[in-house]
Design a protein around this motif. Sequence first.
Motif, PDB file in Angstrom:
ATOM      1  N   ASN A 152     -14.070   5.969  -7.479  1.00 35.32           N
ATOM      2  CA  ASN A 152     -15.083   5.936  -6.420  1.00 35.32           C
ATOM      3  C   ASN A 152     -14.902   4.719  -5.515  1.00 35.32           C
ATOM      4  OD1 ASN A 152     -15.905   4.361  -8.740  1.00 35.32           O
ATOM      5  ND2 ASN A 152     -17.889   4.101  -7.746  1.00 35.32           N
ATOM      6  N   LYS A 153     -14.454   3.600  -6.082  1.00 38.71           N
ATOM      7  CA  LYS A 153     -14.224   2.400  -5.286  1.00 38.71           C
ATOM      8  C   LYS A 153     -13.046   2.591  -4.330  1.00 38.71           C
ATOM      9  CE  LYS A 153     -16.054  -0.905  -8.676  1.00 38.71           C
ATOM     10  NZ  LYS A 153     -15.723  -2.082  -9.528  1.00 38.71           N
ATOM     11  N   ILE A 154     -12.075   3.390  -4.736  1.00 36.35           N
ATOM     12  CA  ILE A 154     -10.928   3.672  -3.868  1.00 36.35           C
ATOM     13  C   ILE A 154     -11.375   4.508  -2.674  1.00 36.35           C
ATOM     14  CG2 ILE A 154      -8.660   4.776  -3.736  1.00 36.35           C
ATOM     15  CD1 ILE A 154      -8.298   4.129  -6.688  1.00 36.35           C
ATOM     16  N   GLN A 191      -5.980  -2.490  -8.780  1.00 36.17           N
ATOM     17  CA  GLN A 191      -6.905  -2.824  -9.859  1.00 36.17           C
ATOM     18  C   GLN A 191      -7.877  -1.674 -10.114  1.00 36.17           C
ATOM     19  OE1 GLN A 191      -6.823  -5.622 -11.766  1.00 36.17           O
ATOM     20  NE2 GLN A 191      -8.461  -4.730 -13.003  1.00 36.17           N
ATOM     21  N   TYR A 192      -8.376  -1.062  -9.037  1.00 40.52           N
ATOM     22  CA  TYR A 192      -9.282   0.076  -9.181  1.00 40.52           C
ATOM     23  C   TYR A 192      -8.583   1.244  -9.893  1.00 40.52           C
ATOM     24  CZ  TYR A 192     -12.017  -2.355  -5.553  1.00 40.52           C
ATOM     25  OH  TYR A 192     -12.723  -3.276  -4.834  1.00 40.52           O
ATOM     26  N   LEU A 193      -7.311   1.440  -9.565  1.00 41.85           N
ATOM     27  CA  LEU A 193      -6.553   2.516 -10.211  1.00 41.85           C
ATOM     28  C   LEU A 193      -6.410   2.248 -11.701  1.00 41.85           C
ATOM     29  CD1 LEU A 193      -3.666   3.205  -7.650  1.00 41.85           C
ATOM     30  CD2 LEU A 193      -5.445   4.820  -8.358  1.00 41.85           C
ATOM     31  N   MET A 194      -6.109   0.999 -12.049  1.00 44.85           N
ATOM     32  CA  MET A 194      -5.949   0.648 -13.461  1.00 44.85           C
ATOM     33  C   MET A 194      -7.250   0.820 -14.231  1.00 44.85           C
ATOM     34  SD  MET A 194      -2.786  -0.142 -13.877  1.00 44.85           S
ATOM     35  CE  MET A 194      -2.788  -0.996 -15.453  1.00 44.85           C
ATOM     36  N   LEU A 201      -2.831   7.803  -0.543  1.00 38.36           N
ATOM     37  CA  LEU A 201      -3.340   7.332  -1.842  1.00 38.36           C
ATOM     38  C   LEU A 201      -4.554   8.146  -2.273  1.00 38.36           C
ATOM     39  CD1 LEU A 201      -3.240   5.307  -4.183  1.00 38.36           C
ATOM     40  CD2 LEU A 201      -4.646   3.765  -2.800  1.00 38.36           C
ATOM     41  N   LEU A 202      -5.449   8.437  -1.331  1.00 41.53           N
ATOM     42  CA  LEU A 202      -6.639   9.226  -1.654  1.00 41.53           C
ATOM     43  C   LEU A 202      -6.254  10.627  -2.111  1.00 41.53           C
ATOM     44  CD1 LEU A 202      -9.154   8.209   1.166  1.00 41.53           C
ATOM     45  CD2 LEU A 202      -9.046   7.395  -1.189  1.00 41.53           C
ATOM     46  N   ASP A 203      -5.233  11.207  -1.496  1.00 40.88           N
ATOM     47  CA  ASP A 203      -4.746  12.524  -1.925  1.00 40.88           C
ATOM     48  C   ASP A 203      -4.209  12.463  -3.352  1.00 40.88           C
ATOM     49  OD1 ASP A 203      -5.402  13.741   0.461  1.00 40.88           O
ATOM     50  OD2 ASP A 203      -3.394  13.547   1.331  1.00 40.88           O
ATOM     51  N   THR A 204      -3.494  11.369  -3.659  1.00 40.31           N
ATOM     52  CA  THR A 204      -2.956  11.192  -5.015  1.00 40.31           C
ATOM     53  C   THR A 204      -4.085  11.063  -6.035  1.00 40.31           C
ATOM     54  OG1 THR A 204      -0.995  10.070  -4.128  1.00 40.31           O
ATOM     55  CG2 THR A 204      -1.486   9.741  -6.458  1.00 40.31           C
ATOM     56  N   VAL A 205      -5.083  10.244  -5.702  1.00 39.91           N
ATOM     57  CA  VAL A 205      -6.233  10.045  -6.585  1.00 39.91           C
ATOM     58  C   VAL A 205      -6.991  11.353  -6.771  1.00 39.91           C
ATOM     59  CG1 VAL A 205      -8.492   8.925  -6.753  1.00 39.91           C
ATOM     60  CG2 VAL A 205      -6.491   7.597  -6.090  1.00 39.91           C
ATOM     61  N   ARG A 206      -7.182  12.067  -5.679  1.00 42.10           N
ATOM     62  CA  ARG A 206      -7.899  13.342  -5.748  1.00 42.10           C
ATOM     63  C   ARG A 206      -7.158  14.329  -6.661  1.00 42.10           C
ATOM     64  NH1 ARG A 206      -9.121  13.653  -0.435  1.00 42.10           N
ATOM     65  NH2 ARG A 206     -11.228  12.828  -0.684  1.00 42.10           N
ATOM     66  N   GLY A 207      -5.831  14.289  -6.598  1.00 42.62           N
ATOM     67  CA  GLY A 207      -5.034  15.143  -7.475  1.00 42.62           C
ATOM     68  C   GLY A 207      -5.213  14.783  -8.940  1.00 42.62           C
ATOM     69  N   GLU A 208      -5.308  13.476  -9.238  1.00 41.70           N
ATOM     70  CA  GLU A 208      -5.536  13.027 -10.618  1.00 41.70           C
ATOM     71  C   GLU A 208      -6.904  13.494 -11.116  1.00 41.70           C
ATOM     72  OE1 GLU A 208      -3.564  11.361 -12.732  1.00 41.70           O
ATOM     73  OE2 GLU A 208      -1.902  11.408 -11.318  1.00 41.70           O
ATOM     74  N   LEU A 216       0.828  -1.200   0.000  1.00 41.03           N
ATOM     75  CA  LEU A 216       0.000   0.000   0.000  1.00 41.03           C
ATOM     76  C   LEU A 216       0.863   1.252   0.000  1.00 41.03           C
ATOM     77  CD1 LEU A 216      -2.768   1.341   0.125  1.00 41.03           C
ATOM     78  CD2 LEU A 216      -2.728   1.039   2.614  1.00 41.03           C
ATOM     79  N   PHE A 217       1.968   1.221   0.750  1.00 42.30           N
ATOM     80  CA  PHE A 217       2.912   2.338   0.771  1.00 42.30           C
ATOM     81  C   PHE A 217       3.448   2.623  -0.628  1.00 42.30           C
ATOM     82  CE2 PHE A 217       7.598   2.970   0.756  1.00 42.30           C
ATOM     83  CZ  PHE A 217       7.619   4.339   1.019  1.00 42.30           C
ATOM     84  N   LEU A 218       3.885   1.579  -1.328  1.00 46.25           N
ATOM     85  CA  LEU A 218       4.424   1.758  -2.682  1.00 46.25           C
ATOM     86  C   LEU A 218       3.356   2.296  -3.629  1.00 46.25           C
ATOM     87  CD1 LEU A 218       6.525  -1.529  -2.964  1.00 46.25           C
ATOM     88  CD2 LEU A 218       7.401   0.791  -2.659  1.00 46.25           C
ATOM     89  N   LEU A 219       2.139   1.806  -3.482  1.00 46.81           N
ATOM     90  CA  LEU A 219       1.043   2.268  -4.326  1.00 46.81           C
ATOM     91  C   LEU A 219       0.737   3.741  -4.056  1.00 46.81           C
ATOM     92  CD1 LEU A 219      -0.745   0.873  -6.448  1.00 46.81           C
ATOM     93  CD2 LEU A 219      -2.460   0.527  -4.662  1.00 46.81           C
ATOM     94  N   SER A 220       0.763   4.129  -2.783  1.00 45.57           N
ATOM     95  CA  SER A 220       0.464   5.521  -2.416  1.00 45.57           C
ATOM     96  C   SER A 220       1.542   6.477  -2.931  1.00 45.57           C
ATOM     97  CB  SER A 220       0.340   5.650  -0.894  1.00 45.57           C
ATOM     98  OG  SER A 220       1.597   5.520  -0.249  1.00 45.57           O
TER      99      SER A 220
END
Length: 268
Positions: free
Chosen positions: A158-160, A150-153, A179-186, A113-117
């Motif tokens: 919304n699932k994240i 998988q959700y990111l790909m 991770l949520l901050d990263t997704v929100r930025g995208e 999870l750390f690497l993904l974030s």
Amino acid sequence: MSSLKDVAALYQNLKTEWSKKPRKLDKCGELLNKIKVALTQLTFLPSNNTAANQKELILARDVLEIGAQWAVAVKDVKAFERFMSQLKCYYYDYQDHLPASTYMYQLLGLNLLFLLSQNRVAEFHTELERLPVDVIKADPYVRHPIALEQYLMEGSYNKIFLAKGNVPAESYTLFMDTLLDTVRGEIAACIEKAYMCISCTEAARRLNLSSQQAILDYGKKRNWTLGTDNCYHFNAAEETCAAAAGVLPSSELAEQTIEYARHLEMIV
């Protein structure tokens, strides 16, 4: 020079402090520093596989496991990475010399999870390949970051956001928030490119922000322009410059493309 008995006594103090509720994280940090220095004076290598040697290995591993969890609790990401780097040799290289650890897959899943974030996807897959197939399929600590990747790909952001309330351990919250901050930025970057303007309410919904103040703070953070109509406006200057330079606006360009397609269809 520290003996195994001295280190074991320090570890027991650390274990006692770590088990307290609430934990005194400063005290745990002090004990960890003392133990790390003391451990350097021990062998803790699987040289002769004696009972004493195995005790050293188990002791060092258990200390590092508490250290990794402590680093997450104090939000020291670099310390967490250092502890995990040391732990992996006990999990993989020394696994034939040690009994299984109850925290092994919880911490390896946390490392995924750390690497993904951190958006270190290549390293994420490298670490994933080191795990047994049955663990990848069934272990809840490992399955959680795999599902998120998988959700990111898929782009199922919304699932994240929904997964935040379903972490397998409390320690996962720190990197889940990252991770949520990263997704929100995208998502925010996509909004900036896709919209000329968007209402605060709609922007908050897309970014999964729960209040008006939250979207106002986020818009300020990204230097968004808030109009008197309570909408954020994007690309206004770019459209003006494009028009001045003779570049077709997107709506007119779309109309021309449709017209070309219609003529092409008639020719065919």
